[in-house]
Design an enzyme around this catalytic site. Structure first.
Site, short mmCIF file in Angstrom:
data_model
loop_
_atom_site.label_atom_id
_atom_site.label_comp_id
_atom_site.label_asym_id
_atom_site.label_seq_id
_atom_site.Cartn_x
_atom_site.Cartn_y
_atom_site.Cartn_z
N ARG A 139 0.79 -1.24 0.00
CA ARG A 139 0.00 0.00 0.00
C ARG A 139 0.82 1.28 0.00
NH1 ARG A 139 -2.49 -3.34 3.65
NH2 ARG A 139 -3.88 -4.67 2.46
N GLY A 199 -1.26 -12.06 8.34
CA GLY A 199 -1.13 -13.50 8.50
C GLY A 199 -2.20 -14.10 9.39
N GLU A 201 -5.14 -15.19 8.94
CA GLU A 201 -5.91 -16.35 8.48
C GLU A 201 -5.12 -17.65 8.67
OE1 GLU A 201 -8.30 -13.68 8.14
OE2 GLU A 201 -6.60 -13.23 6.87
N THR A 262 -3.59 -9.25 13.98
CA THR A 262 -2.53 -8.54 13.27
C THR A 262 -2.91 -7.08 13.01
OG1 THR A 262 -3.41 -9.43 11.20
CG2 THR A 262 -1.54 -10.57 12.19
N ASP A 327 -14.20 -12.72 11.09
CA ASP A 327 -13.19 -11.93 10.38
C ASP A 327 -13.62 -10.47 10.30
OD1 ASP A 327 -10.86 -11.31 9.00
OD2 ASP A 327 -11.63 -11.93 7.05
N CYS A 628 -8.66 -24.59 -1.79
CA CYS A 628 -8.29 -23.83 -2.99
C CYS A 628 -9.16 -22.62 -3.27
CB CYS A 628 -8.33 -24.75 -4.22
SG CYS A 628 -7.55 -26.36 -3.98
#
Length: 717
Positions: A139, A199, A201, A262, A327, A628
């Site tokens: 960013r 990180g 997740e 985080t 989340d 996936c």
């Protein structure tokens, strides 16, 4: 002879003068400090990620305004060497424009002409792309006293010479044995470079660090979750974690993962109060039951932290989502402003986090002033003004059954920066509406290095019925909301055809600028949202624009390039477009430059004649959505990372295994999944993707439905 001697003397003098001028230029490059950033509140400079310490992203520049914005044209452009998501906001210091691209690369341009002055590639190992939940993005940079600072995807904080781009120092800010990443822009306060990480997740323990801007030595660190061994960290967070934080955690689940939390994006600073504000992310796993036995608030997840920048000392916190399970991060953009609320002057902090409520806090003490939903939400009916806690609806914690609710993990607002216009007293929110089926993962166990969310993604596979898919797409919206933070209501809303749109810029010319997913960059009236100008970028836009002035001319700069979490995980509700190279577009009144048309790669269907698999496609369907989906989209619909339905690797078991199990493409970010899937599972996955590939080819080969005749019934099928 005298003339020769004179010529020699003049030549030497010229060389010395040139060297002196070069040295002077080098000394002046990147000459930013706290006083200059504070002064920028009253001028048109853009010296920090959010322009100023209050992160309002409002520029007083008004030479481009509502009356003449129609004359805006391209001044110059640059095309980058990467086609992943571009999320950076450029910074302009004394005629030099600094920006970053994906893979943490840094570029410096002459801000007037677009001439490339230097570039820097930190050479991040391609394997690290596997640890990036939401694309290999970056960013932006921070600039301070002759140095440019960038956080690299692999966890390094790097200082560069602002004049040359030469690396001056580098420090590893993370444990390289864990799946940490950095995508956020650093900030510099009082000679300290502040950087967090991502990180959450996968399984990491979040923290915010301050490094000495001159030599990169660690000054302090604040952990946002308790030490899993119950020991002190010798960190700034020790005291408050012992007094407030540790007792809000239960069970063993969080100890395996680190708990998350985080600090991957939002920061702001009030120089008068001398308080740093930082947003904290989600828990790991998301599922509160799996993380903390369904008990406790889990401080400081999903919180806004107020700290002393010199020492990291805790001042106060406000938790937007106690015991978060969805989340619902509080890492979204934080804006500071002074405004009249209820007849009294208040120093406020404003945030529109993922959970869908717009918060106005007293930034001196963290007390809630107000909180109202800025989009339709289903997980809570409101926020209790007495306690500041959300009033949750029954069943939303999905302990025993799925809960279809909004917002989704993408959030009602994600990282895309807002902007605040002090004249209009409006906050412009790049918002979105998208549902998600939160489902308990009954077989959850911690998988080191993999996603650890405790939520079964299989429930979010796409239906096969076209009408149901159309209905699902109709539920997804992208909006730009002009929000009155005092009245806590929208003044106007601009509808976009897709979700996952760009950040926002507000200017003194009565304008707001925003890019969009469909490939457009537009200017709107700041007072009523009327579209006044637009430019077709072709490629999608997610980054926030910025503006600056040189030699009396105002410029507007926009990074272009689509990607990020939305593009990777929900491509079926986004434009069907291949990955295209990132660009930096810079506009001015009367600009006459033109951007060349993109060369789009052709789509080639693979020949599946005679291609078979011994795998179990039904089991492969489940494995795909558990392993996936986040990168390749539900039902293998992904196009921003390789479209597996058109991959040559699909044609043989050996080729497929070489990638999925043997890691043949690890250097390109496709790591081996042998930790999570065995050879049989790999073939089951291949069998499933083959069914999707054949379905795509079958749909393409089917004749189009006949259009009904005018005035008559449709033909019988």
């Amino acid at each position: 002879m005298k003339s020769l001697k004179l010529a020699a003397v003049l030549a030497v003098a010229a060389v010395l003068a040139a060297c002196s001028q070069k040295a002077e230029t080098t000394a002046k490059a990147g000459n930013v400090d706290g006083e200059r950033i504070a002064a920028a509140a009253g001028n048109g400079e853009w010296l920090s990620y959010g322009r100023t310490y209050d992160e309002q992203r409002h520029s007083p520049l008004d030479k481009i305004n509502a009356s003449n914005v129609g004359q805006l044209g391209l001044a110059w452009m640059y095309e980058f060497d990467t086609d992943r998501g571009q999320e950076a906001t450029p910074i302009m210091v004394d005629g030099t424009l600094y920006t970053t691209t994906s893979w943490s690369k840094v570029f410096a341009f002459d801000a007037k002409t677009g001439a490339l002055m230097w570039s820097f590639d930190p050479k991040v190992d391609g394997k690290k792309g596997f640890d990036a939940c939401c694309d290999v993005v970056n960013r932006g940079v921070a600039v301070w006293k002759g140095k440019v600072y960038v956080g690299a995807l692999d966890g390094r904080l790097i200082a560069l010479d602002a004049a040359t781009g030469k690396e001056l120092w580098s420090v590893q800010t993370t444990d390289t044995s864990r799946p940490y990443t950095i995508t956020g822009a650093p900030r510099v306060i009082k000679d300290k470079v502040l950087i967090g990480n991502g990180g959450g997740e996968y399984g990491v323990r979040g923290y915010l660090s301050a490094y000495n801007a001159n030599d990169g030595k660690l000054v302090w660190r604040f952990y946002t979750t308790p030490n899993p061994n119950g020991q002190p960290d010798n960190a700034a967070s020790d005291k408050v974690m012992k007094e407030k934080g540790a007792a809000t955690w239960f069970g063993e689940g969080w100890k395996e993962t680190g708990g998350g939390g985080t600090v991957w994006d939002a920061m702001a600073y009030d120089p008068k109060l001398d308080i740093l504000y930082a947003g904290v992310g989600n828990g790991t796993p998301w599922n509160h039951v799996k993380r903390s036995d369904g008990k406790g608030d889990n401080l400081f997840l999903s919180s806004i932290l107020a700290l002393k920048p010199d020492t990291g000392e805790y001042v106060w916190h406000y938790q937007t989502t106690p015991g978060e399970s969805w989340d619902y991060t509080a890492t979204q953009h934080i804006i500071l402003a002074d405004m009249n609320v209820g007849g009294a002057a208040r120093k406020v902090l404003m945030q529109a986090p993922k959970n869908g409520f717009f918060y106005v806090l007293d930034r001196t003490n963290g007390q809630l002033i107000s909180a109202k939903p800025y989009v339709p939400i289903t997980w809570a009916k409101g926020v209790d003004p007495a306690t500041g806690r959300p009033i949750e609806n029954p069943g939303v914690r999905y302990e025993n059954a799925p809960s279809l609710q909004a917002p989704a993990p993408f959030g009602a607002h994600n990282w895309h920066p807002m902007a605040f216009n002090p004249k209009e007293n409006l906050v412009y929110i790049p918002a979105q509406v998208i549902p998600f089926a939160y489902t308990p993962d009954k077989g959850y166990t911690y998988r080191a290095g993999g996603w650890n969310v405790g939520t079964d993604f299989l429930a979010n596979a796409l239906p096969t019925d076209k009408a149901q898919i159309a209905a699902l797409k109709a539920m997804v919206k992208g909006e730009l909301i002009a929000w009155d933070p005092v009245a806590q209501k929208a003044r106007f809303t601009i509808q976009h055809p897709y979700f996952w749109n760009a950040g926002v810029l507000s200017t003194g010319g009565g304008l707001i600028f925003q890019g969009a997913a469909q490939g457009e960059f537009a200017a709107y009236s700041a007072s009523d949202g009327k579209k006044l100008w637009s430019y077709q970028t072709d490629n999608g836009v997610i980054a926030a624009p910025m503006t600056y002035e040189i030699d009396g001319e105002q410029y507007v700069a926009q990074m272009v390039g689509y990607g990020g979490a939305g593009a990777l995980s929900a491509p079926f509700v986004l434009p069907d477009r291949p990955r295209l190279p990132g660009r930096l577009l810079v506009f001015k009144l009367g600009g006459k430059a033109t951007a060349p048309a993109y060369v789009r790669p052709e789509k080639f269907e693979i020949d599946l004649t005679g291609v078979t698999s011994t795998g179990d496609a039904k089991r492969g369907f489940a494995l795909f959505h558990q392993n996936c989906q986040v990168c390749h989209g539900p039902n293998a619909t992904g196009t921003y990372l390789p479209d597996l339905r058109r991959s040559q690797m699909l044609l043989s078991s050996d080729s497929w295994k070489s990638v999925l199990i043997d890691g043949a493409l690890a250097e390109r970010g496709m790591a081996s999944f042998s930790r999570f899937i065995d050879a049989k599972g790999a073939e089951d996955l291949r069998a499933y993707v083959l069914t999707e590939a054949r379905a795509v080819q079958g749909a393409a080969a089917a004749p189009p439905a006949a259009a009904p005749a005018k005035g008559g019934p449709p033909p019988k099928s």
